[in-house]
Motif scaffolding. Structure first.
Motif, PDB file in Angstrom:
ATOM      1  N   GLY A 284      10.075 138.300 -14.057  1.00 29.66           N
ATOM      2  CA  GLY A 284       8.699 138.561 -14.574  1.00 29.66           C
ATOM      3  C   GLY A 284       7.837 137.517 -14.815  1.00 29.66           C
ATOM      4  N   TRP A 285       6.670 137.368 -14.963  1.00 25.22           N
ATOM      5  CA  TRP A 285       5.649 136.536 -15.216  1.00 25.22           C
ATOM      6  C   TRP A 285       5.559 136.236 -16.659  1.00 25.22           C
ATOM      7  CZ3 TRP A 285       2.617 133.433 -12.032  1.00 25.22           C
ATOM      8  CH2 TRP A 285       1.735 132.621 -12.806  1.00 25.22           C
ATOM      9  N   ARG A 286       6.473 134.961 -17.186  1.00 22.42           N
ATOM     10  CA  ARG A 286       6.549 134.664 -18.384  1.00 22.42           C
ATOM     11  C   ARG A 286       5.623 133.467 -18.888  1.00 22.42           C
ATOM     12  NH1 ARG A 286      11.028 136.915 -19.998  1.00 22.42           N
ATOM     13  NH2 ARG A 286      10.586 137.022 -22.312  1.00 22.42           N
ATOM     14  N   TRP A 287       4.946 133.388 -19.668  1.00 18.09           N
ATOM     15  CA  TRP A 287       4.229 132.137 -20.233  1.00 18.09           C
ATOM     16  C   TRP A 287       4.827 131.543 -21.699  1.00 18.09           C
ATOM     17  CZ3 TRP A 287       1.288 129.480 -16.902  1.00 18.09           C
ATOM     18  CH2 TRP A 287       0.354 128.494 -17.400  1.00 18.09           C
ATOM     19  N   PRO A 288       4.804 130.339 -21.645  1.00 16.01           N
ATOM     20  CA  PRO A 288       5.492 129.891 -23.036  1.00 16.01           C
ATOM     21  C   PRO A 288       4.627 130.107 -24.200  1.00 16.01           C
ATOM     22  CG  PRO A 288       4.442 128.130 -21.732  1.00 16.01           C
ATOM     23  CD  PRO A 288       4.534 129.191 -20.993  1.00 16.01           C
ATOM     24  N   MET A 289       5.280 130.094 -25.485  1.00 11.17           N
ATOM     25  CA  MET A 289       4.413 130.087 -26.673  1.00 11.17           C
ATOM     26  C   MET A 289       3.603 128.998 -26.758  1.00 11.17           C
ATOM     27  SD  MET A 289       7.720 131.499 -29.185  1.00 11.17           S
ATOM     28  CE  MET A 289       8.510 130.232 -28.681  1.00 11.17           C
ATOM     29  N   ALA A 290       2.535 129.134 -27.446  1.00  7.86           N
ATOM     30  CA  ALA A 290       1.715 128.056 -27.635  1.00  7.86           C
ATOM     31  C   ALA A 290       2.397 126.671 -28.336  1.00  7.86           C
ATOM     32  CB  ALA A 290       0.380 128.336 -28.494  1.00  7.86           C
ATOM     33  N   SER A 291       3.354 126.979 -29.208  1.00  4.35           N
ATOM     34  CA  SER A 291       3.770 125.901 -30.080  1.00  4.35           C
ATOM     35  C   SER A 291       4.710 124.967 -29.293  1.00  4.35           C
ATOM     36  CB  SER A 291       4.547 126.642 -31.304  1.00  4.35           C
ATOM     37  OG  SER A 291       5.613 127.299 -30.918  1.00  4.35           O
ATOM     38  N   SER A 292       5.307 125.679 -28.185  1.00  4.48           N
ATOM     39  CA  SER A 292       6.085 124.876 -27.297  1.00  4.48           C
ATOM     40  C   SER A 292       5.586 124.719 -26.040  1.00  4.48           C
ATOM     41  CB  SER A 292       7.430 125.576 -27.086  1.00  4.48           C
ATOM     42  OG  SER A 292       7.206 127.086 -26.409  1.00  4.48           O
ATOM     43  N   LEU A 293       4.129 124.727 -25.764  1.00  4.64           N
ATOM     44  CA  LEU A 293       3.577 124.608 -24.549  1.00  4.64           C
ATOM     45  C   LEU A 293       3.857 122.752 -24.039  1.00  4.64           C
ATOM     46  CD1 LEU A 293       1.585 125.417 -22.388  1.00  4.64           C
ATOM     47  CD2 LEU A 293      -0.106 124.244 -23.653  1.00  4.64           C
ATOM     48  N   PHE A 294       3.749 121.931 -24.958  1.00  9.15           N
ATOM     49  CA  PHE A 294       4.106 120.523 -24.479  1.00  9.15           C
ATOM     50  C   PHE A 294       5.182 120.323 -24.896  1.00  9.15           C
ATOM     51  CE2 PHE A 294      -0.584 120.733 -25.543  1.00  9.15           C
ATOM     52  CZ  PHE A 294      -0.972 120.344 -23.989  1.00  9.15           C
ATOM     53  N   SER A 295       6.095 120.536 -25.794  1.00  8.04           N
ATOM     54  CA  SER A 295       7.641 119.954 -26.522  1.00  8.04           C
ATOM     55  C   SER A 295       8.407 120.573 -25.429  1.00  8.04           C
ATOM     56  CB  SER A 295       7.924 120.561 -27.777  1.00  8.04           C
ATOM     57  OG  SER A 295       7.821 121.927 -27.822  1.00  8.04           O
ATOM     58  N   SER A 296       8.440 121.676 -24.675  1.00  5.73           N
ATOM     59  CA  SER A 296       9.464 121.984 -23.762  1.00  5.73           C
ATOM     60  C   SER A 296       9.088 121.675 -22.229  1.00  5.73           C
ATOM     61  CB  SER A 296       9.573 123.394 -23.705  1.00  5.73           C
ATOM     62  OG  SER A 296       8.585 124.090 -23.390  1.00  5.73           O
ATOM     63  N   LEU A 297       8.074 120.713 -22.149  1.00  8.38           N
ATOM     64  CA  LEU A 297       7.742 120.516 -20.647  1.00  8.38           C
ATOM     65  C   LEU A 297       8.973 119.667 -20.317  1.00  8.38           C
ATOM     66  CD1 LEU A 297       5.601 120.527 -18.577  1.00  8.38           C
ATOM     67  CD2 LEU A 297       4.680 118.457 -19.605  1.00  8.38           C
ATOM     68  N   PRO A 298       9.412 118.697 -20.751  1.00 10.51           N
ATOM     69  CA  PRO A 298      10.527 118.054 -20.243  1.00 10.51           C
ATOM     70  C   PRO A 298      11.656 118.795 -19.707  1.00 10.51           C
ATOM     71  CG  PRO A 298       9.815 116.741 -22.056  1.00 10.51           C
ATOM     72  CD  PRO A 298       9.296 118.173 -22.226  1.00 10.51           C
TER      73      PRO A 298
ATOM     74  N   ASP B 257      14.598 123.828 -15.935  1.00  6.79           N
ATOM     75  CA  ASP B 257      15.066 124.894 -17.007  1.00  6.79           C
ATOM     76  C   ASP B 257      14.002 125.700 -16.938  1.00  6.79           C
ATOM     77  OD1 ASP B 257      15.876 126.473 -18.665  1.00  6.79           O
ATOM     78  OD2 ASP B 257      15.850 125.026 -20.681  1.00  6.79           O
ATOM     79  N   ALA B 258      14.464 127.187 -16.221  1.00  4.50           N
ATOM     80  CA  ALA B 258      13.580 128.152 -16.223  1.00  4.50           C
ATOM     81  C   ALA B 258      13.262 129.028 -17.372  1.00  4.50           C
ATOM     82  CB  ALA B 258      14.258 129.380 -15.220  1.00  4.50           C
ATOM     83  N   GLY B 259      13.795 128.940 -18.410  1.00  5.59           N
ATOM     84  CA  GLY B 259      13.641 129.505 -19.651  1.00  5.59           C
ATOM     85  C   GLY B 259      13.270 128.645 -20.681  1.00  5.59           C
ATOM     86  N   ALA B 260      12.900 127.577 -20.572  1.00  6.22           N
ATOM     87  CA  ALA B 260      12.411 126.646 -21.645  1.00  6.22           C
ATOM     88  C   ALA B 260      11.216 126.883 -22.250  1.00  6.22           C
ATOM     89  CB  ALA B 260      12.118 125.030 -21.232  1.00  6.22           C
ATOM     90  N   GLY B 261      10.994 127.136 -23.727  1.00 10.79           N
ATOM     91  CA  GLY B 261       9.856 127.289 -24.292  1.00 10.79           C
ATOM     92  C   GLY B 261       9.488 128.985 -24.329  1.00 10.79           C
ATOM     93  N   LEU B 262      10.458 129.538 -23.770  1.00 12.10           N
ATOM     94  CA  LEU B 262      10.189 131.287 -23.649  1.00 12.10           C
ATOM     95  C   LEU B 262      10.542 131.710 -24.997  1.00 12.10           C
ATOM     96  CD1 LEU B 262      10.562 132.107 -20.052  1.00 12.10           C
ATOM     97  CD2 LEU B 262       8.583 131.443 -21.072  1.00 12.10           C
ATOM     98  N   GLY B 263       9.804 132.839 -25.660  1.00  9.14           N
ATOM     99  CA  GLY B 263      10.406 133.292 -26.793  1.00  9.14           C
ATOM    100  C   GLY B 263      11.646 134.161 -26.712  1.00  9.14           C
ATOM    101  N   SER B 264      12.140 134.760 -25.520  1.00  5.80           N
ATOM    102  CA  SER B 264      13.135 135.548 -25.398  1.00  5.80           C
ATOM    103  C   SER B 264      13.701 135.140 -24.036  1.00  5.80           C
ATOM    104  CB  SER B 264      12.791 137.114 -25.320  1.00  5.80           C
ATOM    105  OG  SER B 264      11.851 137.170 -24.438  1.00  5.80           O
ATOM    106  N   ALA B 265      14.873 135.380 -24.028  1.00  7.24           N
ATOM    107  CA  ALA B 265      15.700 135.409 -22.775  1.00  7.24           C
ATOM    108  C   ALA B 265      15.146 136.179 -21.710  1.00  7.24           C
ATOM    109  CB  ALA B 265      17.124 135.590 -22.953  1.00  7.24           C
ATOM    110  N   LEU B 266      15.136 135.523 -20.408  1.00  4.30           N
ATOM    111  CA  LEU B 266      14.891 136.269 -19.159  1.00  4.30           C
ATOM    112  C   LEU B 266      15.798 136.913 -18.678  1.00  4.30           C
ATOM    113  CD1 LEU B 266      13.604 132.834 -17.404  1.00  4.30           C
ATOM    114  CD2 LEU B 266      12.057 134.750 -18.293  1.00  4.30           C
TER     115      LEU B 266
END
Length: 128
Positions: free
Chosen positions: A46-60, A66-75
């Motif tokens: 599915g097309w998942r976009w990160p939460m706004a609070s983790s837009l920059f912090s989970s970029l590394p 990491d396919a699930g970094a910054g997403l609210g729930s597990a894929l």
């Protein structure tokens, strides 16, 4: 030529280049997120976009694959790190190409080498 007749009332300062650099950095970050979203979408996650609070912090972590970094729930189905990196690179290349095209168009349209004026047809009609 025409540059001698024209003057700019505003000096060239740091604000415009800083704004361009900030927009370019944001577009590159969003391009990395879009590449990760396409990677997950292509494997059925599915097309998942990160939460706004983790837009920059989970970029590394995203750049590490990491396919699930910054997403609210597990894929339900996550892309592999190689797929994530492949799609991130592909999207970033497209973003850079589009950025170059926009920069070239903008410089031709509004840059220092632009055509600064045209004569109307009646002004150009010279009777000899």
């Amino acid at each position: 030529m025409q540059t001698e007749r024209r003057h700019t009332p505003y000096p060239f300062t740091w604000e415009i280049p800083a704004g361009i650099a900030a927009v370019a950095a944001l577009v590159l970050v969003l391009g990395a997120r879009a590449g990760r979203a396409v990677a997950n979408w292509s494997v059925g996650g599915g097309w998942r976009w990160p939460m706004a609070s983790s837009l920059f912090s989970s970029l590394p972590a995203v750049l590490g694959g990491d396919a699930g970094a910054g997403l609210g729930s597990a894929l339900p189905t996550a892309a592999t790190p190689d797929q994530v990196m492949g799609w991130v690179i592909a999207v970033e290349v497209l973003v850079v190409i589009l950025g170059v095209v926009v920069a070239v168009y903008s410089l031709r349209r509004w840059g220092p080498g632009r055509l600064k004026g045209m004569a109307t047809p009646s002004e150009a009609d010279i009777k000899i």
